[in-house]
Design a protein around this motif. Structure first.
Motif, PDB file in Angstrom:
ATOM      1  N   GLY A   1      -6.440  11.213   0.537  1.00 44.91           N
ATOM      2  CA  GLY A   1      -4.992  11.309   0.482  1.00 44.91           C
ATOM      3  C   GLY A   1      -4.280  10.414   1.478  1.00 44.91           C
ATOM      4  O   GLY A   1      -4.848   9.993   2.498  1.00 44.91           O
ATOM      5  N   VAL A   2      -3.018  10.130   1.163  1.00 48.89           N
ATOM      6  CA  VAL A   2      -2.184   9.346   2.071  1.00 48.89           C
ATOM      7  C   VAL A   2      -1.847  10.197   3.289  1.00 48.89           C
ATOM      8  O   VAL A   2      -1.528  11.390   3.167  1.00 48.89           O
ATOM      9  CB  VAL A   2      -0.896   8.888   1.362  1.00 48.89           C
ATOM     10  N   LEU A   3      -1.917   9.605   4.454  1.00 47.81           N
ATOM     11  CA  LEU A   3      -1.677  10.334   5.703  1.00 47.81           C
ATOM     12  C   LEU A   3      -0.196  10.664   5.874  1.00 47.81           C
ATOM     13  O   LEU A   3       0.665   9.792   5.828  1.00 47.81           O
ATOM     14  CB  LEU A   3      -2.159   9.500   6.890  1.00 47.81           C
ATOM     15  N   SER A   4       0.085  11.942   6.065  1.00 44.77           N
ATOM     16  CA  SER A   4       1.436  12.393   6.381  1.00 44.77           C
ATOM     17  C   SER A   4       1.388  13.003   7.771  1.00 44.77           C
ATOM     18  O   SER A   4       0.726  14.011   7.997  1.00 44.77           O
ATOM     19  CB  SER A   4       1.914  13.440   5.362  1.00 44.77           C
ATOM     20  N   GLY A   5       2.051  12.364   8.730  1.00 47.01           N
ATOM     21  CA  GLY A   5       1.966  12.826  10.111  1.00 47.01           C
ATOM     22  C   GLY A   5       3.305  12.854  10.803  1.00 47.01           C
ATOM     23  O   GLY A   5       4.311  12.377  10.284  1.00 47.01           O
TER      24      GLY A   5
ATOM     25  N   SER B   1      -8.894   4.866   2.044  1.00 47.31           N
ATOM     26  CA  SER B   1      -9.308   3.701   1.251  1.00 47.31           C
ATOM     27  C   SER B   1      -8.429   2.492   1.548  1.00 47.31           C
ATOM     28  O   SER B   1      -8.924   1.356   1.603  1.00 47.31           O
ATOM     29  CB  SER B   1      -9.252   4.037  -0.246  1.00 47.31           C
ATOM     30  N   ALA B   2      -7.129   2.737   1.780  1.00 49.05           N
ATOM     31  CA  ALA B   2      -6.238   1.628   2.156  1.00 49.05           C
ATOM     32  C   ALA B   2      -6.647   1.060   3.501  1.00 49.05           C
ATOM     33  O   ALA B   2      -6.660  -0.158   3.704  1.00 49.05           O
ATOM     34  CB  ALA B   2      -4.791   2.113   2.201  1.00 49.05           C
ATOM     35  N   GLY B   3      -7.005   1.945   4.440  1.00 47.71           N
ATOM     36  CA  GLY B   3      -7.456   1.493   5.748  1.00 47.71           C
ATOM     37  C   GLY B   3      -8.699   0.626   5.657  1.00 47.71           C
ATOM     38  O   GLY B   3      -8.829  -0.390   6.359  1.00 47.71           O
TER      39      GLY B   3
ATOM     40  N   PHE C   1       0.826  -1.200   0.000  1.00 45.84           N
ATOM     41  CA  PHE C   1       0.000   0.000   0.000  1.00 45.84           C
ATOM     42  C   PHE C   1       0.865   1.257   0.000  1.00 45.84           C
ATOM     43  O   PHE C   1       1.922   1.304   0.652  1.00 45.84           O
ATOM     44  CB  PHE C   1      -0.923   0.025   1.224  1.00 45.84           C
ATOM     45  N   GLU C   2       0.408   2.262  -0.725  1.00 46.70           N
ATOM     46  CA  GLU C   2       1.080   3.554  -0.725  1.00 46.70           C
ATOM     47  C   GLU C   2       1.075   4.106   0.699  1.00 46.70           C
ATOM     48  O   GLU C   2       0.059   4.044   1.394  1.00 46.70           O
ATOM     49  CB  GLU C   2       0.334   4.504  -1.665  1.00 46.70           C
TER      50      GLU C   2
END
Length: 532
Positions: free
Chosen positions: A388-392, A409-411, A321-322
């Motif tokens: 969007g992909v999470l950036s934390g 969506s990946a989650g 996954f991204e």
């Protein structure tokens, strides 16, 4: 697998209590003084008498950068031997934090359709933050530079930006990492290090750096940098370099507005906008009537100083996954069954020996990772609650397990795979993704040198015209402020020159030039009839 660089490229000065001596320094202003030819000595005396100090000498431009008490500026401006006094404006690197993506730029600019076997007849000068000499993906032969007392050795890079730019131009086709526009180690590189780890410098330093590029015999100058204020001295200097046959190329700017950025917006410099893998203009790319060409500038994968980047991975049920590594995450690789830990606001009872799947929200990312750790979890995947992909970031909290962020969506997909084998990895890397017109610029620079290497008798103007004439038209029909003439195309530019030749050349085809018929050539970009 994702690569990232968890390193801020923007530094902000903090306020502090100033001593009397430091306060005096604050009261000084840094300016460029342009003097009339033959009057340098008398101007230096006037500057010294006024309490000024020379910072950068620009003898080729009858100018010098100085610091001087503010109350002495009026006297200098009225000195009959001084032509003008202007601020020595700042120049900064134009890369931003990045979004996930994949390498795509080399094919997008057609660099993979042309041989770089003849590239040894060209030299590219990179004015930036240095070069990680010894990087496994970068050439050591055919590259040189010089020591600078302010920034140090050219062959180190404390910021990462310069090494990333160099990789886009010339990363080696050696089975390691990525490849550049000129991938076979034939291009000559000259490195001028004007930026330290903080990533900013002055206009005068840029002029002096370009002087060094010229003295080293460079054909193309890469400037992935800029600032929002122009400089008369700088503009004159780049016009002079252009007259000397040097092609200067600079980033259009990352402010995402319609303001001009300099040096890109001088007529003598090619201004480069950034597009993404779908050939859409980047949201951060400045749109002005000086934009001339576009290049890939979103999620560009390239080299960074060894160990400065990060490789991250999130795999569930053998599906990758991204993802993005959490800033401050512990390094390591963890493999175990996937456990649902909800929103992570309490110790996860099902985490022992497992990879925790946690939804974003309610509490900090660091607290979520700690809840996983407290339950015996060995890795954390946090999924977003928006697009969007999470950036934390974990902030200052120290944890001991690798942690990454993924999209909503990946989650959702992972929630259907609970109990399956999951792997989370965060490791050091020698490569990273960057966003910025800084990343678009070396694509255009590399293509310029690549095409020029096949037509060594052409002038900088010939190459510039060919690139504009053959760029892939994007956005509005014809040149527009977002894309300029469009996406630079190496093979089409080669074909154009093989057919039409260069001004003053004879013969036809490839490396021997062409017909030399000026009437077949387009206008010279910004220098010939461009809307201003």
């Amino acid at each position: 697998m994702k690569l990232s660089l968890k390193k801020s490229l923007v530094f902000v000065a903090t306020a502090s209590v100033l001593s009397a001596g430091a306060q005096a320094a604050v009261d000084k202003e840094r300016v460029i003084v342009a003097f009339k030819p033959g009057n340098k000595a008398s101007v230096q005396q006037a500057i010294q008498k006024a309490g000024g100090e020379t910072k950068v000498d620009l003898p080729n431009h009858h100018a010098m950068a100085i610091t001087v008490p503010a109350n002495a500026l009026k006297g200098l401006k009225n000195n009959p031997n001084i032509e003008y006094v202007e601020p020595d404006v700042k120049r900064k690197l134009l890369a931003s934090e990045f979004e996930p993506g994949q390498p795509y730029g080399i094919a997008q600019v057609q660099a993979d359709l042309l041989s770089d076997a003849a590239a040894g007849n060209r030299k590219v000068c990179i004015i930036d933050s240095g070069y990680d000499l010894g990087h496994p993906d970068l050439q050591s032969a055919g590259v040189d530079g010089s020591y600078n007392s302010g920034t140090g050795n050219w062959y180190t890079d404390e910021n990462g930006h310069g090494t990333h730019v160099a990789g886009t131009i010339a990363a080696l086709a050696n089975g390691t990492g990525v490849v550049g526009v000129l991938p076979n180690g034939n291009i000559n590189l000259h490195i001028v290090k004007v930026f330290n780890a903080d990533g900013w410098g002055y206009s005068s330093s840029l002029i002096a750096a370009a002087d060094e590029c010229a003295a080293a015999g460079s054909n193309v100058i890469n400037m992935s940098l800029g600032g929002d204020r122009g400089s008369k001295t700088e503009e004159r200097a780049f016009a002079q370099f252009n007259d000397q046959g040097i092609l200067s190329i600079a980033a259009a700017g990352n402010a995402g507005n319609t303001r001009h950025s300099y040096p890109a917006s001088y007529d003598a410099v090619v201004s480069v906008a950034a597009i993404d893998s779908n050939k859409q203009v980047a949201s951060f790319s400045q749109q002005t009537n000086q934009v001339e060409l576009s290049g890939p500038g979103v999620a560009v994968l390239s080299s960074v100083p060894r160990g400065m980047g990060e490789r991250s991975e999130a795999v569930v049920a053998e599906v990758s996954f991204e993802n993005l590594a959490m800033e401050g995450s512990a390094k390591g690789t963890a493999t175990g069954s996937l456990a649902d830990c909800g929103i992570g606001d309490q110790v996860c009872a099902d985490a022992n020996g497992s990879v925790c799947l946690i939804e974003r929200g309610a509490i900090s990312f660091a607290e979520k990772v700690q809840a996983c750790e407290a339950g015996g979890g060995i890795g954390t995947i946090i999924y977003n609650n928006e697009a969007g992909v999470l950036s934390g970031t974990l902030g200052d909290v120290v944890t001991s397990i690798p942690s990454v962020g993924v999209s909503a969506s990946a989650g959702a997909q992972m929630l259907n795979q609970l109990g399956s084998t999951a792997t989370v990895a965060v490791e050091s890397s020698d490569w990273a993704f960057f966003d910025g017109t800084s990343m678009a610029t070396p694509h255009v620079v590399g293509v310029s040198a690549l095409v020029w290497s096949h037509f060594a008798d052409c002038s900088n103007t010939d190459i510039r015209s060919a690139l504009s004439a053959t760029a892939e038209d994007l956005g509005d029909t014809g040149r527009d402020n977002a894309y300029g003439h469009g996406l630079v195309q190496a093979k089409l530019a080669y074909d154009y020159l093989a057919t039409n030749g260069c001004a003053g050349s004879s013969g036809s085809g490839g490396d021997t030039g062409g017909s030399g018929d000026d009437d077949t050539k387009p206008g010279n970009g910004k220098g010939n009839g461009k809307n201003k």
